[in-house]
Design an enzyme around this catalytic site. Structure first.
Site, PDB file in Angstrom:
ATOM      1  N   ARG A  21       0.839  -1.220   0.000  1.00 34.36           N
ATOM      2  CA  ARG A  21       0.000   0.000   0.000  1.00 34.36           C
ATOM      3  C   ARG A  21       0.868   1.262   0.000  1.00 34.36           C
ATOM      4  O   ARG A  21       0.637   2.193  -0.785  1.00 34.36           O
ATOM      5  CB  ARG A  21      -0.899  -0.035   1.248  1.00 34.36           C
ATOM      6  N   ARG A  72       7.740 -19.290  -3.955  1.00 35.11           N
ATOM      7  CA  ARG A  72       9.195 -19.508  -3.916  1.00 35.11           C
ATOM      8  C   ARG A  72       9.563 -19.970  -5.323  1.00 35.11           C
ATOM      9  O   ARG A  72       8.898 -20.842  -5.877  1.00 35.11           O
ATOM     10  CB  ARG A  72       9.553 -20.583  -2.899  1.00 35.11           C
ATOM     11  N   ASP A 103      15.340 -13.703   3.094  1.00 33.09           N
ATOM     12  CA  ASP A 103      16.699 -13.898   2.595  1.00 33.09           C
ATOM     13  C   ASP A 103      16.745 -14.275   1.099  1.00 33.09           C
ATOM     14  O   ASP A 103      17.506 -13.697   0.326  1.00 33.09           O
ATOM     15  CB  ASP A 103      17.320 -15.022   3.447  1.00 33.09           C
ATOM     16  N   THR A 125       9.659 -10.976   6.438  1.00 33.26           N
ATOM     17  CA  THR A 125       9.701 -12.373   6.901  1.00 33.26           C
ATOM     18  C   THR A 125       9.430 -12.413   8.404  1.00 33.26           C
ATOM     19  O   THR A 125       9.894 -11.530   9.133  1.00 33.26           O
ATOM     20  CB  THR A 125      11.073 -13.040   6.626  1.00 33.26           C
ATOM     21  N   ILE A 126       8.728 -13.443   8.853  1.00 36.37           N
ATOM     22  CA  ILE A 126       8.475 -13.543  10.297  1.00 36.37           C
ATOM     23  C   ILE A 126       9.737 -13.977  11.057  1.00 36.37           C
ATOM     24  O   ILE A 126       9.782 -13.875  12.273  1.00 36.37           O
ATOM     25  CB  ILE A 126       7.316 -14.531  10.623  1.00 36.37           C
ATOM     26  N   ASP A 127      10.753 -14.448  10.339  1.00 31.66           N
ATOM     27  CA  ASP A 127      11.880 -15.124  11.004  1.00 31.66           C
ATOM     28  C   ASP A 127      12.846 -14.193  11.761  1.00 31.66           C
ATOM     29  O   ASP A 127      13.584 -14.656  12.621  1.00 31.66           O
ATOM     30  CB  ASP A 127      12.698 -15.926   9.982  1.00 31.66           C
ATOM     31  N   ASP A 129      15.609 -12.992  10.673  1.00 25.27           N
ATOM     32  CA  ASP A 129      16.924 -13.608  10.469  1.00 25.27           C
ATOM     33  C   ASP A 129      17.831 -12.803   9.537  1.00 25.27           C
ATOM     34  O   ASP A 129      18.787 -13.337   8.996  1.00 25.27           O
ATOM     35  CB  ASP A 129      16.743 -15.028   9.915  1.00 25.27           C
ATOM     36  N   ARG A 162       1.006 -30.574  33.353  1.00 28.33           N
ATOM     37  CA  ARG A 162       1.752 -31.191  32.265  1.00 28.33           C
ATOM     38  C   ARG A 162       2.932 -30.338  31.817  1.00 28.33           C
ATOM     39  O   ARG A 162       2.983 -29.147  32.093  1.00 28.33           O
ATOM     40  CB  ARG A 162       0.834 -31.340  31.038  1.00 28.33           C
ATOM     41  N   ARG A 171      12.900 -20.996  10.867  1.00 26.04           N
ATOM     42  CA  ARG A 171      13.911 -21.658  10.027  1.00 26.04           C
ATOM     43  C   ARG A 171      15.197 -21.878  10.829  1.00 26.04           C
ATOM     44  O   ARG A 171      15.156 -22.627  11.783  1.00 26.04           O
ATOM     45  CB  ARG A 171      14.173 -20.820   8.780  1.00 26.04           C
ATOM     46  N   LYS A 213       6.546 -26.167  40.875  1.00 30.90           N
ATOM     47  CA  LYS A 213       5.981 -25.760  39.581  1.00 30.90           C
ATOM     48  C   LYS A 213       4.917 -26.750  39.134  1.00 30.90           C
ATOM     49  O   LYS A 213       5.153 -27.956  39.122  1.00 30.90           O
ATOM     50  CB  LYS A 213       7.090 -25.727  38.513  1.00 30.90           C
ATOM     51  N   GLN A 252       1.358 -18.944  12.686  1.00 28.05           N
ATOM     52  CA  GLN A 252       2.253 -17.809  12.964  1.00 28.05           C
ATOM     53  C   GLN A 252       2.432 -16.876  11.782  1.00 28.05           C
ATOM     54  O   GLN A 252       2.945 -15.784  11.922  1.00 28.05           O
ATOM     55  CB  GLN A 252       3.646 -18.340  13.357  1.00 28.05           C
TER      56      GLN A 252
END
Ligand code: F6P
Length: 320
Positions: A21, A72, A103, A125-127, A129, A162, A171, A213, A252
């Protein structure tokens, strides 16, 4: 510079639409014609692009995903694919490109730039990195999504006393695990940057049990080699405590971008347009200590993302 194009490539990330946008509207404001390319470099090679106007990017700021679709492309890594893309851009009279992605996308941008074409790369990118920028577009939203999941899993984990092993994306990078672990109060994070000893992990869990805990949250980055199911079974066997795996996966990657991602995407795209208008060399756009910067594309790709050890140590103290 009269006509520019914008594309999104690689894994999608919340905030990509905000970047599209801003690229379109800032470009038009500068008197440019702006074209949108469908499905990243794949669509570029196929000539799948069309002119966009201010209205064509209305009502997308708040949406996850990407209006332009993403892909990709292995073909674009070849000389034949890159020459094809350059031909298409010549035919359409495109003088500059804004490529939004991670990347792989920035490497594609670098390849076009080496062939003499002007490209501005945006870190989508969500990473988180990419070493040249403090944060990437989509990371903040992904961490917020993980936090929401941790809060819910914590409820049931606590009721049933638990252990929960929550696998997050990233990644080869542990940042989603690190930030969500620290902000979400996890007991442990497992990341590809730091080797871990499974016996020590289980000892720590049992110490926590002895200290009262009721439950234990372990955030495991997908880049950690042991499969999540296998890790869960080993922990259950060694500690004698019920243990459940949760793989958050593509959850995610979606969702409405946070304020931080919207602003980052918008400011990076505005900067990319400005640099194209100024006929600057190709750059990777990002933030450095809070300022929007354009870094030489070649240099940007050489900069390795650094794992924040201080945050990691703090997380260990708080999770005991
Ligand atoms: O790069 C973003 C990312 O979501 C990584 O965290 C993950 O490893 C990868 O993409 C998944 O890729 P794909 O969408 O091709 O399955």
């Amino acid at each position: 510079m009269k006509r520019i194009a914008v594309l999104t490539s690689g894994g999608d990330a919340p905030g990509m639409n905000a970047a599209i946008r801003a690229a379109v509207r800032c470009g038009i404001e500068e008197g440019l014609e702006v074209y949108g390319v469908q499905r990243g470099y794949e669509g570029l090679m196929e000539g799948d692009l069309h002119q966009m106007d201010r209205r064509s990017v209305g009502d997308i700021l708040q949406r996850g995903g990407t209006l332009l679709k993403s892909a990709r492309s292995s073909r674009f890594r070849t000389e034949e694919g890159q020459l094809r893309a350059l031909d298409v851009m010549e035919t359409f009279g495109i003088d500059g490109l804004i490529a939004i992605g991670g990347d792989g996308t920035l490497h594609g941008a670098r390849d076009l730039s080496r062939r003499g074409f002007k490209v501005m790369g945006l870190p989508g990118t969500i990473d988180n990195d990419l070493g040249y920028t403090d944060f990437t577009i989509g990371f903040d939203t992904a961490v917020a999504t993980v936090l929401e999941a941790i809060t819910k899993i914590r409820d049931t984990s606590s009721s049933h006393e638990r252990i929960s092993v929550i696998e997050v994306m990233g990644r080869h990078c542990g940042d989603i695990a690190l930030y969500s672990g620290l902000a979400g109060g996890a007991e442990t994070i497992l990341v590809p940057e730091i080797p871990f000893d499974i016996n020590e992990l289980c000892r720590g869990i049992l110490e926590g049990v002895n200290a009262g805990k009721l439950h234990n949250i372990i955030i495991k980055a997908e880049g950690v080699e042991i499969p999540t199911q296998e890790l869960t079974e080993i922990i259950e066997r060694k500690t004698g405590r019920e243990t459940r795996p949760v793989v958050l996966s593509y959850l995610q990657r979606g969702g409405s971008p946070t304020m931080r991602d919207r602003i980052l995407a918008t400011e990076c795209a505005a900067k990319a347009v400005k640099l194209l208008v100024e006929e600057s060399e190709s750059k990777a756009i990002g933030t450095l200590e809070g300022q929007i910067v354009g870094v030489d594309l070649e240099d940007a790709l050489e900069m390795k993302s650094e794992f924040n050890m201080e945050m990691y140590e703090l997380m260990k103290v708080l999770g005991k």
